[in-house]
Enzyme design. Structure first.
Site, PDB file in Angstrom:
ATOM      1  N   GLN A 468       0.817  -1.223   0.000  1.00  0.00           N
ATOM      2  CA  GLN A 468       0.000   0.000   0.000  1.00  0.00           C
ATOM      3  C   GLN A 468       0.848   1.269   0.000  1.00  0.00           C
ATOM      4  OE1 GLN A 468      -2.649  -1.452  -0.527  1.00  0.00           O
ATOM      5  NE2 GLN A 468      -2.457  -3.330   0.641  1.00  0.00           N
ATOM      6  N   HIS A 469       1.995   1.234  -0.661  1.00  0.00           N
ATOM      7  CA  HIS A 469       2.855   2.407  -0.796  1.00  0.00           C
ATOM      8  C   HIS A 469       2.761   2.895  -2.246  1.00  0.00           C
ATOM      9  CE1 HIS A 469       5.380   0.220   2.503  1.00  0.00           C
ATOM     10  NE2 HIS A 469       4.276   0.763   2.991  1.00  0.00           N
ATOM     11  N   ILE A 470       1.736   3.691  -2.536  1.00  0.00           N
ATOM     12  CA  ILE A 470       1.394   4.048  -3.913  1.00  0.00           C
ATOM     13  C   ILE A 470       2.292   5.202  -4.366  1.00  0.00           C
ATOM     14  CG2 ILE A 470      -0.474   4.689  -5.465  1.00  0.00           C
ATOM     15  CD1 ILE A 470      -2.362   3.908  -2.997  1.00  0.00           C
TER      16      ILE A 470
END
Length: 532
Positions: A468-470
């Site tokens: 979830q590190h966009i």
């Protein structure tokens, strides 16, 4: 249409990045208006939701779903908010509410390495950043002070000043991993985190609840809700349930206003002098693409055709095993320590770099579910839960992925409850990633052997988790032909539109992206103030 709102600075998004930029600017005398698509929910309600949730391993379950500001939901069923165009699914998780997604983060607040900004120059892969580590360093420290960050001083990222506090005391599991892996040449260090080890900024020290994700029940862990509160206390105005659906420009290409729907789909127009787009790396490019006009047919800030492209995250594989001693994971922070020796090196020209994260999350739930699935019950169930929950542990990597213009966010044909198109994801994994995953698996095997590991369970080949590190969808660069924003986060196409988001990062590096995004946003805020 309702009465018009106006401010010197209009910030779209109240997450940790946008709120800390807003706090800096309002503290310097600007009038600031923050627009947040989702509702305001307090910590007490989120904690109660978590305690009452039947899905304790679903980090999204405590957070409200709003039909007017939808976000991805995967359990108990996928709501298909993110349309998957393949070939590899990119199932991002994020929260649309006041404070944003850092309500349920692990509080890891790492700096990048200096070499992370020079991948193309040093290793012939990826892209170089338009700034140096020295350009970013003072803003890293400013962010660390605001957030209350601590960590190991020898983590590879140079510092001009010490951390503002000492780390939280290490858990027994962390201590034993450090001691037992040292003879194998592994240096286990305490993770860099925004988590209090003492009273700091009016918040208490960590008391070891071990549910940092999905919610710290006492606010020992910093998050975007605190940042939004600080911005409001400093004088910013925050409008919740304000779903921005169009950015309006004038004939010269300057941004004149933004339009938002409230939850009843009443439209509002907001004017300002300077605009900061501070939604995440999916929702921000979505809005730029939605704002296409006769003058900008491909969307705003998109003369380069780079808006939405170069989507990156940190894919992970991992290993679960049983140690030969009782470690009792579950007391203290869930993600306390890591191995950093493979974050950089000449190998980056051939395969992805990675950091190895050591989990301290309680194993009781996963152990119990596995035993029940095997048909174990009664006294034997209790005995085996005690045995395995004390010994089961896991490691995973946080792996770099290179920017690829074909990995991107576009608009889908589906529409949400307000009639706004939802995002469509195009994503694939390269050999660079697969080779890095194979190298990580070799390290896991060595680690398990040093821990006396048995019952080794590796991630399936080719199946990777998502962190979830966009990043990467609105990359910064010097050349307007291959980037979206300049070195200060200002869009090349619109002189009064800035982007503050993990999405402006040209490469993903090997660490969680939040602190870097905050530092970049504070640098943008300084530039806005200096040029007001």
């Amino acid at each position: 249409m309702s009465d018009q709102l106006s401010a010197d600075i209009v910030v779209i998004g109240s997450g940790i990045v946008g709120s800390l930029a807003a706090h800096r600017l309002v503290s310097q005398g600007a009038s600031v208006l923050i627009l947040e698509a989702g509702p305001r929910v307090d910590r007490g309600r989120i904690v109660a939701n978590f305690r009452n949730s039947p899905r304790k391993n679903d980090f999204m379950s405590p957070y409200p779903f709003s039909s007017w500001a939808p976000h991805p939901v995967y359990q108990p069923v996928d709501n298909n908010y993110l349309v998957q165009a393949g070939p590899y699914p990119y199932k991002a998780e994020y929260i649309r509410m006041v404070g944003g997604t850092t309500w349920h983060w692990a509080a890891q607040a790492w700096r990048v390495l200096p070499n992370d900004l020079r991948l193309q120059t040093l290793y012939g892969v990826g892209r170089d950043w338009p700034i140096s580590y020295d350009d970013l360093e003072p803003f890293y420290y400013e962010a660390e002070v605001k957030m209350g960050v601590s960590g190991a001083p020898n983590n590879g990222s140079p510092r001009s000043k010490p951390f503002p506090m000492q780390p939280v005391a290490e858990s027994f599991l962390e201590q034993r991993f450090r001691e037992r892996l040292a003879p194998g040449g592994y240096d286990v260090i305490t993770n860099t985190t925004a988590r209090n080890s003492r009273n700091y900024d009016g918040r208490p020290a960590c008391c070891g609840n071990n549910n940092c994700m999905p919610i710290c029940p006492i606010d020992a862990q910093y998050h975007g809700g605190l940042a939004a509160d600080a911005a409001e206390k400093a004088g910013a105005k925050l409008v919740e349930n304000a779903v921005v659906y169009r950015i309006e420009h004038d004939e010269r290409g300057r941004i004149a206003a933004v339009h938002y729907y409230d939850r009843d789909k009443v439209s509002h127009r907001v004017t300002g002098k300077t605009f900061i787009l501070a939604a995440n790396g999916i929702e921000s490019p979505k809005l730029l693409l939605l704002s296409a006009s006769d003058k900008y047919k491909n969307g705003l800030a998109n003369s380069s055709d780079m808006v939405g492209r170069h989507l990156m995250d940190h894919p992970s594989n991992g290993l679960v095993f049983d140690a030969d001693e009782e470690l009792w994971p579950g007391r203290g922070p869930m993600s306390p320590s890591s191995i950093n020796s493979l974050r950089d090196g000449a190998f980056r020209s051939e395969h992805a770099a990675f950091r190895i994260d050591i989990s301290n999350a309680s194993q009781v739930l996963s152990v119990t579910q596995a035993l029940i699935a095997k048909g174990v019950y009664g006294d034997e169930l209790e005995q085996q839960i005690r045995y395995h929950a004390a010994r089961q542990c896991s490691v995973k990597n946080v792996l770099e992925i290179l920017p690829d213009p074909n990995n991107r966010v576009t608009l889908s044909d589906r529409k949400d409850a307000l009639g706004i198109p939802t995002p469509q994801m195009h994503y694939a994994m390269s050999d660079y990633v697969h080779k890095g995953m194979a190298a990580a698996r070799e390290e896991y095997t060595r680690i398990a052997k040093l821990m006396g590991g048995t019952n080794l369970r590796y991630s399936p080949d080719g199946v990777y988790g998502n962190n979830q590190h966009i990043t990467g969808t609105m990359s910064m660069g010097h050349d307007p032909k291959d980037s979206v924003v300049d070195a200060f986060g200002r869009t090349h196409d619109h002189e009064n539109l800035y982007i503050a988001s993990t999405g402006v990062m040209p490469t993903a590096a090997t660490v969680n992206s939040t602190l870097t995004a905050v530092a970049l946003a504070l640098r943008s805020a300084e530039h806005i103030h200096a040029n007001a």
